[in-house]
Design an enzyme around this catalytic site. Structure first.
Site, PDB file in Angstrom:
ATOM      1  CE  LYS A 262     -88.291  38.723  23.202  1.00  0.00           C
ATOM      2  NZ  LYS A 262     -87.045  39.517  23.107  1.00  0.00           N
ATOM      3  CG  ASP A 267     -87.612  41.283  17.382  1.00  0.00           C
ATOM      4  OD1 ASP A 267     -88.441  42.057  16.862  1.00  0.00           O
ATOM      5  OD2 ASP A 267     -86.826  41.629  18.280  1.00  0.00           O
ATOM      6  CE  LYS A 274     -84.442  42.628  16.525  1.00  0.00           C
ATOM      7  NZ  LYS A 274     -83.691  43.210  17.653  1.00  0.00           N
ATOM      8  CG  ASP A 285     -86.270  37.898  20.274  1.00  0.00           C
ATOM      9  OD1 ASP A 285     -85.513  37.851  21.258  1.00  0.00           O
ATOM     10  OD2 ASP A 285     -86.974  38.891  20.015  1.00  0.00           O
ATOM     11  CG  ASP A 344     -85.850  45.849  18.139  1.00  0.00           C
ATOM     12  OD1 ASP A 344     -86.356  44.705  18.070  1.00  0.00           O
ATOM     13  OD2 ASP A 344     -84.621  46.049  18.069  1.00  0.00           O
ATOM     14  CD  GLU A 346     -89.506  42.276  20.541  1.00  0.00           C
ATOM     15  OE1 GLU A 346     -88.969  41.216  20.889  1.00  0.00           O
ATOM     16  OE2 GLU A 346     -88.860  43.297  20.239  1.00  0.00           O
ATOM     17  NE  ARG A 348     -88.249  46.225  27.108  1.00  0.00           N
ATOM     18  CZ  ARG A 348     -87.099  46.893  27.244  1.00  0.00           C
ATOM     19  NH1 ARG A 348     -87.096  48.088  27.810  1.00  0.00           N
ATOM     20  NH2 ARG A 348     -85.964  46.369  26.831  1.00  0.00           N
TER      21      ARG A 348
END
Length: 497
Positions: A262, A267, A274, A285, A344, A346, A348
């Site tokens: 990933k 993010d 967030k 991230d 959020d 995201e 996956r």
């Protein structure tokens, strides 16, 4: 920093660190030094409450009867428990105690203690490895550091009776360290420097090691039907990328092992934004992709006898007027559709397309994905273990064993059809979140499993282990590169010809 190996002895200058076993038990060199100093080591241990516990240190400045500026005692605990990890942590502890001393040379003596099981050469090489990994700093953007804030140690010489054997082990460990530093570098970079295009460029630079690197842009991903990955990146002016790194070190035509990362380079959470507090930490991230990049550098650097592929899905998750909305439905490369209820969640989404692409294009023996996927895994496991999910017991066992051997520990969590019901959608094939406060890490893994097409697969949720909030062992504060050593050990032990 330079690394060297030499026979045991007392240097004429600099710093000497010597190992001490539990209950203040000195080895051969330690007893000799204690005699030369008139029992100063024994008195210092008694007065300083030093017991010889693993990674415990005691500094003796200007020891009498010796030419060194400083003598450092480094605990290793019970000799029977002193393994490769223990040696690496001892080397790291010695370096940490010496780094700001003002001295340029550090000698580390892995002393001969009764009961030590490991090979002397291997333990010496691991001590050097630990010292080198602990020496990592990301000072690229510091311009006002005073000299007393900069590490002074420039060379570490590890003393051992098996210097020749240590050098042979070191040849591979040095390449592992190089890959770890690649990971730490890219994860440490600020998000205005590392974004999908520039991280892809960093991957391309690794072609000098012999990797074949292909970068898929938006046009190519759209043609492949990667609507989930593209949807995450559509709110950013920095376009997404998918990078494929291939190492062909095994038999021609043999199925590769595959690693997927990933790579959310920043993010914000997107429209499901967030909280502002600690949002700066979301530059890492992309820690999963960083690990895959570093691992591929290791495999190529040490000329691993394996075919391997590393795939990283890179996007920036931003909340502009074109951003993905809660309630959007996206189509994936697999043909399955996803209702995006929380932008959020995201990671996956980008992994869904990356995993499907990997199994479809390469038909690998197995896939392991790494992702800073959920805060829930930190609630479950803290910062000591990464979460392990797998559809294959054999792969899970091999990963767990590799984690124990490298100190990058995993804890297996369940997958089960019952959890699948939590991501069934009313309007699409699935939704990207489950019920609030309900098995968040498991739900994320259960979602990913729908895109592996029954290939042996494991998901490592490294949200709690990708970044260290404080110095610990071989990991200085900052990017840890968790997973590089673990996966290299997995490959070396089970998959190299």
């Amino acid at each position: 920093m330079k690394i060297a190996f030499a026979s045991p002895g007392t240097p004429k200058s600099g710093i000497l660190a010597v190992t001490v076993a539990a209950d203040r038990t000195l080895g051969a060199l330690g007893r000799e030094l204690d005699q030369k100093t008139g029992g100063q080591l024994t008195r210092a241990m008694e007065q300083g409450r030093f017991k010889g516990k693993a990674e415990e240190v005691l500094n003796l400045v200007a020891p009498s009867g010796l030419d060194v500026a400083r003598l450092i005692l480094v605990g290793i605990g019970a000799p029977g428990d002193f393994d490769a990890n223990g040696a690496a942590n001892a080397g790291a502890a010695a370096y940490a105690a010496a780094q700001n001393s003002g001295e340029a040379d550090l000698a580390v003596a892995v002393d001969a203690h009764d009961g030590i099981v490991g090979e002397a050469g291997e333990l010496a090489a691991e001590a050097a490895f630990g010292a080198l990994l602990r020496s990592y700093r990301f000072d690229k953007y510091r311009t006002t550091l005073t000299d007393d804030k900069k590490p002074s140690v420039k060379k570490v010489t590890v003393q051992t009776e098996s210097a020749k054997a240590a050098k042979k082990v070191w040849e591979k460990l040095e390449k592992v360290a190089d890959g770890i530093f690649v990971t730490r570098d890219v994860v440490s970079e600020p998000p205005n420097i590392i974004y999908p295009e520039t991280l892809a460029d960093r991957c391309v630079e690794l072609s000098k090691l012999g990797l074949e690197v292909e970068v898929l842009d938006e046009k190519k991903m759209k043609k492949l039907g990667m609507g989930a990955l593209l949807g995450v990146g559509q709110g950013s002016v920095k376009p997404p990328r998918l990078v494929v790194m291939t190492w062909n070190g095994g038999e021609k035509g043999e199925a590769p092992v595959a690693f997927v990362g990933k790579g959310i380079t920043f993010d914000t959470g997107g429209i499901s934004i967030k909280p502002a507090a600690n949002m700066d930490e979301m530059k890492w991230d992309m820690g999963g992709s960083g690990t895959v990049i570093g691992l591929m550098a290791v495999l190529a650097g040490r000329k691993a006898k394996v075919n391997a592929v590393g795939v990283v899905a890179l996007a920036e998750n931003m909340p502009d007027g074109n951003a993905q909305r809660p309630g959007d439905v996206v189509s994936t490369m697999s043909g399955q559709t996803i209702e995006v209820l929380n932008t959020d969640a995201e990671g996956r989404l980008v992994l869904a397309d990356a995993l499907w692409y990997t199994q479809d294009q390469f038909k690998p023996k197995f896939m392991v994905d790494l992702a800073t996927l959920t805060g829930a895994v930190i609630v479950s496991l803290g910062n000591e273990h990464a979460g392990l999910f797998s559809n294959d017991d054999d792969l899970a066992a091999k990963l767990t064993d590799a984690g124990l051997k490298t100190g990058e520990k995993l804890w297996r969590l369940p997958l089960a059809p019952a959890y699948d019901r939590d991501i069934d959608s009313d309007v699409a094939d699935m939704k990207n979140i489950g019920r609030p406060m309900n098995a968040g890490s498991i739900i994320g893994a259960q979602f990913l499993q729908r895109f592996v097409n029954k290939v042996p697969w494991a998901h490592l949720d490294i949200a709690g282990t990708a970044w260290a909030k404080a110095d610990k062992g071989i990991v200085p504060k900052g990017a840890s590169a968790f997973g590089v050593r673990l996966l290299d050990k997995l490959v070396a032990t089970h998959y190299e010809g």
